[in-house]
Design an enzyme around this catalytic site. Structure first.
Site, PDB file in Angstrom:
ATOM      1  N   ALA A 104       9.545  -2.040   0.156  1.00  0.00           N
ATOM      2  CA  ALA A 104       8.366  -1.258   0.163  1.00  0.00           C
ATOM      3  C   ALA A 104       7.636  -0.836  -1.023  1.00  0.00           C
ATOM      4  CB  ALA A 104       8.538   0.503   0.378  1.00  0.00           C
TER       5      ALA A 104
ATOM      6  N   ARG B 225       0.813  15.874  -1.961  1.00  0.00           N
ATOM      7  CA  ARG B 225      -0.366  14.567  -2.060  1.00  0.00           C
ATOM      8  C   ARG B 225      -1.745  15.511  -1.419  1.00  0.00           C
ATOM      9  NH1 ARG B 225       3.019   9.608   0.004  1.00  0.00           N
ATOM     10  NH2 ARG B 225       4.820  10.551   0.299  1.00  0.00           N
TER      11      ARG B 225
ATOM     12  N   PHE C 225       9.817  10.934   4.614  1.00  0.00           N
ATOM     13  CA  PHE C 225       8.772  10.517   6.134  1.00  0.00           C
ATOM     14  C   PHE C 225       8.457   9.424   6.322  1.00  0.00           C
ATOM     15  CE2 PHE C 225       4.330   9.464   5.675  1.00  0.00           C
ATOM     16  CZ  PHE C 225       3.360   9.778   7.230  1.00  0.00           C
TER      17      PHE C 225
ATOM     18  N   TYR D 273       6.212   4.607 -11.328  1.00  0.00           N
ATOM     19  CA  TYR D 273       6.261   4.108  -9.683  1.00  0.00           C
ATOM     20  C   TYR D 273       5.629   2.465  -9.753  1.00  0.00           C
ATOM     21  CZ  TYR D 273       5.356   4.688  -5.140  1.00  0.00           C
ATOM     22  OH  TYR D 273       4.766   4.005  -4.119  1.00  0.00           O
TER      23      TYR D 273
HETATM   24  N1  UDP Z   1      -6.440  14.392  -4.251  1.00  0.00           N
HETATM   25  C1  UDP Z   1      -6.435  15.928  -4.059  1.00  0.00           C
HETATM   26  N2  UDP Z   1      -6.648  17.140  -4.192  1.00  0.00           N
HETATM   27  C2  UDP Z   1      -5.192  16.751  -3.770  1.00  0.00           C
HETATM   28  C3  UDP Z   1      -4.628  15.970  -3.532  1.00  0.00           C
HETATM   29  C4  UDP Z   1      -4.969  14.659  -4.438  1.00  0.00           C
HETATM   30  O1  UDP Z   1      -8.450  15.746  -4.537  1.00  0.00           O
HETATM   31  O2  UDP Z   1      -4.570  18.354  -3.860  1.00  0.00           O
HETATM   32  C5  UDP Z   1      -7.196  13.220  -4.633  1.00  0.00           C
HETATM   33  C6  UDP Z   1      -6.325  12.767  -5.636  1.00  0.00           C
HETATM   34  O3  UDP Z   1      -6.758  12.402  -6.725  1.00  0.00           O
HETATM   35  C7  UDP Z   1      -6.274  10.984  -5.138  1.00  0.00           C
HETATM   36  C8  UDP Z   1      -6.359  11.220  -4.124  1.00  0.00           C
HETATM   37  O4  UDP Z   1      -6.422  12.530  -3.332  1.00  0.00           O
HETATM   38  O5  UDP Z   1      -7.970  10.247  -5.281  1.00  0.00           O
HETATM   39  C9  UDP Z   1      -4.899  10.487  -3.102  1.00  0.00           C
HETATM   40  O6  UDP Z   1      -4.163  11.473  -3.234  1.00  0.00           O
HETATM   41  P1  UDP Z   1      -3.056  11.386  -2.911  1.00  0.00           P
HETATM   42  O7  UDP Z   1      -1.465  11.442  -4.164  1.00  0.00           O
HETATM   43  O8  UDP Z   1      -2.036  11.739  -1.769  1.00  0.00           O
HETATM   44  O9  UDP Z   1      -2.136   9.837  -3.355  1.00  0.00           O
HETATM   45  P2  UDP Z   1      -2.792   8.830  -4.559  1.00  0.00           P
HETATM   46  O10 UDP Z   1      -3.837   7.624  -3.402  1.00  0.00           O
HETATM   47  O11 UDP Z   1      -3.455   9.411  -5.864  1.00  0.00           O
HETATM   48  O12 UDP Z   1      -1.892   7.767  -4.883  1.00  0.00           O
END
Ligand code: UDP
Length: 313
Positions: A115, A187, A12, A146
Site C-alpha cells: 500500500a 483527516r 480502516f 510518510y
Molecule cells: N483538511 C481540512 N480540515 C480538516 C482536516 C483536513 O481542511 O479538519 C484538509 C487538509 O488541509 C487537506 C485535505 O483536507 O487539504 C485532506 O486532508 P487529510 O488530512 O484528510 O489528508 P491528506 O490528503 O492531506 O493526506
C-alpha cells in the site's frame, strides 16, 4: 483455499480487506500492532474459523508459522496527524516492515502487494497525476516521514523485483473514506463528519481551494484485490478521480447532515498539497478496475456510520 496475510489488517482499509478476502473463502491472517488499528474493527471477524489475529510489530522480526500465499502490506499510520505524531514508527513500518515482508515473499515465492500512496507525488506539478510522474516531495518536511518512507519502500520493492524476481506489486492509494475511519484520526472525513454531526465548527484549513479526490473503501479493496491478481509489477494508481475542493466538501457534508455548524477557516498545514487527482487509465486498462461508488452514494453511508460513533462517545 489461499492463505493471505494482511499486515495492518485491523486498520480502516485493512479490516475491510480482511472481510472481503474471507468472503472470497480465503484463510486470513491479520497482523497488527494496534498503534492505529483497533480490535473493534475486526471484532465481527473473530467468529470466522478462517480468520486469525497475529498481534505483532513487523518492524522487528517477522515470525510466521504457516505457509502464506499472498501478503498485503497496509501496516502504517496513514493520516497526517497520526504519522506526524509517530514519525519513527511510520518510517520503520515502511522500511524495515516492508523489508521483513519482502524477505518472506522472496524466500517463499509469496505474492506481495504494497500500500503506497498518492503522497509519493507530494505537492504535484502535474495534474491529474499519472504513475509516470516522479513527484514534488519535500524530503525534510513534516510529511517526509510518510512520503519518503513510502518512496523508499517502492524503491526497495523494485530492487527485489529486479534482483530476485519477487512477485511484488505497488498500489498508489489516493484519499479513501468509509465506515471504520477513526473519528479522531484528524483527516478530513472524520473531522468534518463528526464536527457537522455535533453542530460544531467545521474546520477548513487554508481557504479551502485545495482539492482531493475521494474513493469509497469497497472500491479501493476491489482494486487491491485486482492488483494482486494482475501481475503488474510497476506502480498503479488506485483512487476515484471525482475531484472536489475542500470548501465544497465541507458544504456537502453540512448539507447531508443537515447540520447547523459554521464553516470556519484555520491555518493550512505545512506542505499540504494544493491539488490531488488520480489518472486511473492504467488501472482501467491493466486491472479492468474503476470505482463504482460516487461520493453521492458513499458519503451518506459513511455519515450513517459516524452517527453511531458520535452517539457512542
Ligand atoms: N483538511 C481540512 N480540515 C480538516 C482536516 C483536513 O481542511 O479538519 C484538509 C487538509 O488541509 C487537506 C485535505 O483536507 O487539504 C485532506 O486532508 P487529510 O488530512 O484528510 O489528508 P491528506 O490528503 O492531506 O493526506
Amino acid at each position: 483455499m489461499k492463505t493471505v496475510l494482511v499486515a495492518g489488517g485491523a486498520g480502516f482499509i485493512g479490516s475491510h480487506l480482511c472481510e472481503f478476502l474471507l468472503e472470497k473463502e480465503h484463510k486470513v491472517l491479520c497482523l497488527d500492532n494496534f498503534v492505529t488499528g483497533s480490535k473493534e474493527n475486526i471484532k465481527h471477524l473473530n467468529e470466522n474459523e478462517n480468520f486469525e489475529l497475529i498481534e505483532q510489530d513487523l518492524t522487528n522480526s517477522l515470525e510466521l508459522k504457516q505457509k502464506i500465499d499472498q501478503i498485503y502490506h497496509l501496516a502504517s499510520p496513514a493520516s497526517p496527524v497520526d504519522y506526524q505524531e509517530m514519525p519513527l514508527e511510520t518510517m520503520l513500518a515502511n522500511s524495515f516492515g516492508t523489508k521483513n515482508l519482502l524477505d518472506y515473499a522472496k524466500k517463499n515465492q509469496t505474492k506481495f502487494v504494497f500500500a503506497s500512496t498518492s503522497e509519493v507525488y507530494g505537492d504535484p506539478k502535474e495534474h491529474p497525476q499519472k504513475e509516470t510522474y516522479w513527484g514534488n516531495v519535500n524530503p525534510v518536511g513534516l510529511r517526509a516521514c510518510y512520503d519518503e518512507s513510502k518512496r523508499f519502500a517502492e524503491a526497495l520493492i523494485m530492487v527485489y523485483r529486479r534482483k530476485f524476481r519477487t512477485d511484488a506489486m505497488i498500489a498508489r492509494i489516493f484519499n479513501t473514506y468509509g465506515p471504520r475511519m477513526r473519528t479522531n484520526d484528524g483527516r478530513i472525513v472524520p473531522n468534518f463528519a463528526t464536527q457537522a454531526l455535533k453542530n460544531k465548527d467545521i474546520t477548513v484549513y487554508g481557504d479551502g481551494s485545495q482539492t482531493r479526490s475521494f474513493c469509497y473503501v469497497s472500491d479501493l479493496v476491489q482494486g487491491l484485490y485486482s492488483l494482486m491478481h494482475s501481475g503488474v509489477h510497476s506502480p498503479v494508481n488506485l483512487g476515484n478521480p471525482e475531484e472536489l475542493s475542500i470548501l465544497d466538501f465541507a458544504k456537502k457534508i453540512k448539507e447531508l447532515t443537515k447540520s447547523e455548524s459554521n464553516i470556519v477557516f484555520k491555518d493550512l498545514p505545512e506542505d499540504d498539497p494544493l491539488k490531488r487527482k488520480p489518472d486511473i487509465s492504467k488501472a482501467k486498462e491493466k486491472l479492468e478496475w474503476e470505482p463504482k461508488i460516487s461520493i453521492e452514494d458513499g458519503l451518506p453511508k459513511t455519515i450513517e456510520w459516524f452517527k453511531t460513533q458520535v452517539t457512542d462517545s
